[in-house]
Design a protein around this motif. Structure first.
Motif, PDB file in Angstrom:
ATOM      1  N   VAL A 123       0.821  -1.228   0.000  1.00  0.00           N
ATOM      2  CA  VAL A 123       0.000   0.000   0.000  1.00  0.00           C
ATOM      3  C   VAL A 123       0.847   1.267   0.000  1.00  0.00           C
ATOM      4  CG1 VAL A 123      -1.932  -1.140   1.126  1.00  0.00           C
ATOM      5  CG2 VAL A 123      -0.189  -0.065   2.533  1.00  0.00           C
ATOM      6  N   TRP A 124       2.150   1.108  -0.103  1.00  0.00           N
ATOM      7  CA  TRP A 124       3.088   2.237  -0.140  1.00  0.00           C
ATOM      8  C   TRP A 124       3.339   2.610  -1.596  1.00  0.00           C
ATOM      9  CZ3 TRP A 124       8.967   1.097   0.298  1.00  0.00           C
ATOM     10  CH2 TRP A 124       9.711   2.278   0.250  1.00  0.00           C
ATOM     11  N   ASP A 125       3.531   3.899  -1.877  1.00  0.00           N
ATOM     12  CA  ASP A 125       3.761   4.321  -3.267  1.00  0.00           C
ATOM     13  C   ASP A 125       5.185   4.059  -3.737  1.00  0.00           C
ATOM     14  OD1 ASP A 125       5.303   6.272  -2.063  1.00  0.00           O
ATOM     15  OD2 ASP A 125       4.042   7.964  -2.667  1.00  0.00           O
ATOM     16  N   LYS A 126       6.022   3.518  -2.870  1.00  0.00           N
ATOM     17  CA  LYS A 126       7.412   3.115  -3.181  1.00  0.00           C
ATOM     18  C   LYS A 126       8.338   4.298  -3.438  1.00  0.00           C
ATOM     19  CE  LYS A 126       5.410  -1.023  -3.610  1.00  0.00           C
ATOM     20  NZ  LYS A 126       4.020  -0.624  -3.784  1.00  0.00           N
ATOM     21  N   GLN A 127       7.872   5.512  -3.213  1.00  0.00           N
ATOM     22  CA  GLN A 127       8.714   6.686  -3.427  1.00  0.00           C
ATOM     23  C   GLN A 127       9.599   6.922  -2.203  1.00  0.00           C
ATOM     24  OE1 GLN A 127       8.741   8.403  -6.446  1.00  0.00           O
ATOM     25  NE2 GLN A 127       7.459   6.642  -6.982  1.00  0.00           N
ATOM     26  N   ILE A 128      10.901   7.099  -2.432  1.00  0.00           N
ATOM     27  CA  ILE A 128      11.845   7.375  -1.351  1.00  0.00           C
ATOM     28  C   ILE A 128      12.498   8.718  -1.635  1.00  0.00           C
ATOM     29  CG2 ILE A 128      13.878   6.580  -0.105  1.00  0.00           C
ATOM     30  CD1 ILE A 128      13.212   3.747  -1.000  1.00  0.00           C
ATOM     31  N   SER A 129      12.314   9.655  -0.740  1.00  0.00           N
ATOM     32  CA  SER A 129      12.836  11.008  -0.941  1.00  0.00           C
ATOM     33  C   SER A 129      14.314  11.078  -0.572  1.00  0.00           C
ATOM     34  CB  SER A 129      12.047  12.007  -0.083  1.00  0.00           C
ATOM     35  OG  SER A 129      10.673  11.957  -0.375  1.00  0.00           O
ATOM     36  N   THR A 130      14.977  12.115  -1.086  1.00  0.00           N
ATOM     37  CA  THR A 130      16.344  12.378  -0.646  1.00  0.00           C
ATOM     38  C   THR A 130      16.294  13.059   0.713  1.00  0.00           C
ATOM     39  OG1 THR A 130      16.343  14.488  -1.842  1.00  0.00           O
ATOM     40  CG2 THR A 130      17.273  12.586  -2.973  1.00  0.00           C
TER      41      THR A 130
END
Length: 795
Positions: free
Chosen positions: A529-536
């Motif tokens: 359910v996570w959008d898989k986006q990982i921020s810097t």
């Protein structure tokens, strides 16, 4: 003739061969005895090597770690413990404790001692580390709208009346016990200057660099005026920094409900506590230290704030002008007083009309300045002092001495509550530690040492963690393989993360192991359910000193909210309370439990598998993407930003007065970066492949009599882990960034005019923004050298 005795002379040899009888053996069967001694000695050596190899390189999957009393805990059993032990009820209990009284930085020793005692109860040896830090506490403040009285003749009068006096308080709510406490903390800004100023005022939108540039281009007079800025987009301290640079004498900050998207009173939602919309009296407190210039104690940059150390001037690190935070309810009288004065927001540009949420309350969003007969009086009296603060440090000793993982959450809060920030993270960390305590009880010992930290002073400027890193930097540089941070562990139901690229794969792997509390589809995991986006990583929490100063790959994660669907989170407000959390944020504390599971498994994966759970290829791929982003930046002035992140990045770019250097030569030099990144990727792919092969071999059973093979495997694993550990360090530049030398990392830093958001290749970005291509060429050389060092490290 027979032998004849002669006298010794100078020609007589000093050593003479003398015939003797055969030596008599000391013991019977001496040959057998010697053979047995050699065999026994060799066996002991083999047993010693076997013991060491078993202790240091026992495979995690299906092969247990020996513990006290001969007990064993396999990696699979450890994972099961870390999934089964965390309790929603216990998380609720810890949350209730931390939010039951004030715990401002430097004023929470009892909570530090309580935290230490709990960790000790769970088997984690803990102590308190103190620092003497420069902090401020509120004494008195005032904000009043003054109107000059008319004498009826048209002449200016010397008499003024109070048109509006702000209470500077948040409403007491019958439903929320936290708001009813007598020992609540006043609304104020950390590191705000003391002062009493009076002057006309100007609405400055979000107070970004380009918001101020827009006002300059519109010929709005700013010098000697007081700024009214809305929160959001950039770190609050940088709004003050730019206002001060332009000669303004004070700053007021408020939260505009337009930034709450559709979850507003205007859209029919009831306000807290009756509903999910923002309470009109909610006030966001917070620090106004210039975070992008360097965190920590502003009087001890680069060294720990221990008793008796020299203190440096704070110029350029904290503001010289006073400021106050206010609610949108008390901003309305000030903003409506500007109606009809100066241009309207829509006359500036489209960036001034985004998310304006008070038109229904009669606010026209005129810029001002207010006329001479309508002024603000802003009084802010602060007590600046050097006072102790207390970090709690707990340790589970591992087997490998030079590989350590650090896990942290801060404990201090601006308010009595803090059920989201930071004490949802405190509750989560406690549950993870309690789970590891269960494993310790069953005889488990990790391969790598785990250090747990409950930081103090994060809210003022990441003070407790920064001072600790500065004190222990040599040891951190030698041993620390990763830092894991949980600040706001839960303020909603959407998983989010920021991380160094080395840790991206780990996040995807671990989140796939934890059941999602939101089971819209049976069997869903957090990853599903996570959008898989990982921020810097930028700044704003305790990972900053580890990532940007010490070169330790870091990770920050938690469950947050979406204003489109979930209740508004009252950040740094009295309403960030246990009652809000248990009613709106996380009823049942089920997301706290899930976050504790994610945290525990993340720690275990890094601390207890033979090969470090890092991935170099992802780093190289990310660097390529960052380089492409730099190239696009050269032409992006012609492309309008669209997303919130793009807009604020665009609106915080600096302005160069004139072009310096050869732009085309700089563009050509970027080819060198791409070449070095390709070389790094090639080395990274080989390193990751070797690590995968070693991990497979480590999971295979090796008989004790193949001790040479086992020793070689141990050597290769240790060598590979050492290479991974040095990758992030390779990107540290001793000279630091231009104008803010505390930041040493050439790839990651907070944007100089954003503070929170991460900038990639910040030296290049700032040079391009300033049109200084000579300096940009310098940074190409520096970055290329760092990439080559990282590549060499991996070979």
């Amino acid at each position: 003739m027979g032998n004849k005795d002669t006298m010794a002379s100078e020609h007589t040899p000093l050593i003479t061969t003398v015939a003797v009888g055969a030596p008599r053996p000391r013991y019977p069967h001496s040959t057998l005895r010697r053979f047995c001694s050699i065999a026994l000695g060799s066996s002991l050596v083999v047993l010693l090597f076997t013991f060491l190899l078993t202790d240091f390189s026992t495979p995690p999957h299906g092969h247990p770690h020996p513990g006290p009393g001969g007990k064993h805990v396999s990696y699979e059993k450890l994972q099961a413990l870390l999934l089964d032990t965390p309790s929603a009820e216990k998380a609720s209990e810890w949350s209730n404790y931390y939010t039951s009284g004030p715990h401002l930085a430097g004023q929470n020793l009892s909570q530090a001692e309580w935290t230490r005692d709990r960790w000790e109860e769970w088997g984690v040896k803990s102590n308190i580390v103190a620092y003497d830090t420069y902090l401020n506490y509120p004494l008195d403040r005032r904000l009043a709208l003054l109107e000059r009285k008319s004498d009826g003749t048209g002449e200016k009068s010397d008499q003024w009346r109070v048109a509006f006096e702000a209470t500077l308080t948040e409403d007491v709510l019958e439903e929320d016990p936290t708001t009813q406490l007598d020992n609540g903390i006043p609304t104020f800004h950390g590191y705000s200057a003391s002062g009493n100023v009076t002057g006309s005022f100007v609405y400055v939108n979000y107070g970004t660099f380009w918001d101020f540039q827009d006002l300059i281009h519109a010929n709005i007079s700013l010098e000697g005026k007081i700024a009214i800025a809305r929160y959001g987009g950039i770190f609050r301290g940088l709004k003050l920094k730019r206002a001060e640079e332009l000669g303004m004498i004070g700053c007021i900050l408020y939260s505009d409900p337009g930034d709450d998207m559709n979850m507003t009173e205007e859209n029919g939602y009831e306000t807290y506590p009756k509903g999910p919309a923002r309470n009109p009296s909610s006030v966001q407190r917070g620090s106004v230290e210039y975070l992008s210039m360097g965190p920590g104690d502003p009087t001890t940059p680069g060294y720990p704030s221990k008793p008796g150390v020299p203190r440096q001037p704070v110029d350029g690190i904290i503001p010289k002008i006073p400021s106050l935070p206010i609610s949108y309810a008390e901003a309305i009288p000030l903003l409506t007083a500007l109606n009809g004065h100066g241009p309207s927001a829509k006359d500036i540009n489209e960036y001034w009309t985004r998310n304006t949420g008070l038109a229904y309350k009669g606010v026209d969003y005129n810029i001002g300045p207010s006329p001479d007969n309508l002024v603000l009086n802003l009084a802010n009296h602060q007590n600046y002092t050097v006072t102790p603060m207390w970090d709690v440090i707990g340790i589970i000793n591992g087997t490998i001495p030079d590989e350590v993982i650090v896990v942290g959450n801060h404990r201090d809060a601006w308010i009595v509550g803090g059920a989201g920030d930071p004490n949802s993270g405190s509750a989560v960390l406690n549950e993870a530690i309690r789970s590891f305590g269960q494993a310790l009880d069953q005889g488990w010992k990790p391969l790598r040492t785990i250090v747990f930290a409950s930081w103090d002073g994060e809210e003022y400027g990441l003070v407790g963690s920064t001072e600790w890193v500065e004190e222990y930097l040599p040891w951190i540089s030698a041993a620390n393989v990763a830092y894991i941070n949980v600040d706001v562990g839960v303020s909603g139901q959407i998983f989010s993360a920021s991380a160094a690229p080395l840790l991206h794969n780990l996040l995807h792997e671990v989140t796939a192991l934890v059941p999602s509390p939101n089971q819209t589809v049976q069997g869903q995991t957090v990853r599903d359910v996570w959008d898989k986006q990982i921020s810097t990583l930028g700044s704003g929490s305790d990972y900053t000193a580890f990532q940007d100063y010490a070169g330790v790959p870091s990770l920050d994660m938690g469950f947050s909210g979406s204003a489109k669907k979930q209740a508004i989170y009252h950040y740094h407000s009295n309403y960030d309370s246990y009652w809000w959390q248990s009613t709106y944020g996380d009823p049942g504390f089920i997301y706290h439990r899930a976050m504790a599971q994610v945290l525990g498994l993340t720690i275990a994966k890094i601390a207890d598998t033979p090969l470090l759970a890092l991935n170099a290829t992802t780093y190289a791929v990310s660097l390529g993407e960052y380089a492409e982003k730099i190239e696009s930046k050269l032409t992006s002035s012609e492309v309008k930003p669209s997303s919130e992140i793009e807009i604020f990045e665009f609106r915080t770019r600096g302005v160069g007065a004139e072009v310096k250097g050869d732009r085309e030569a700089f563009v050509h030099s970027l080819k060198r970066l791409h070449k070095s990144i390709r070389d790094m990727k090639s080395a990274a792919v080989k390193l990751d492949a070797k690590a995968a092969k070693l991990a497979k071999q480590a999971n295979e059973h090796i008989p004790w009599w193949h001790w040479i093979k086992k020793f070689k495997l141990l050597h290769h694993i240790s060598d590979t882990n050492s290479k991974y550990k040095k990758i992030e360090r390779a990107f540290l530049y001793p000279g630091g960034l231009d104008g803010r030398s505390w930041f040493k990392h050439v790839v990651f830093a907070p944007g100089i005019w954003t503070g929170y958001a991460g900038a990639v290749f910040p030296g290049l970005v700032e040079s391009i923004d300033n049109k200084d291509f000579t300096n940009a060429m310098k940074w190409v050389d520096i970055i290329e050298s760092c990439i080559k060092t990282a590549t060499k490290t991996m070979k």
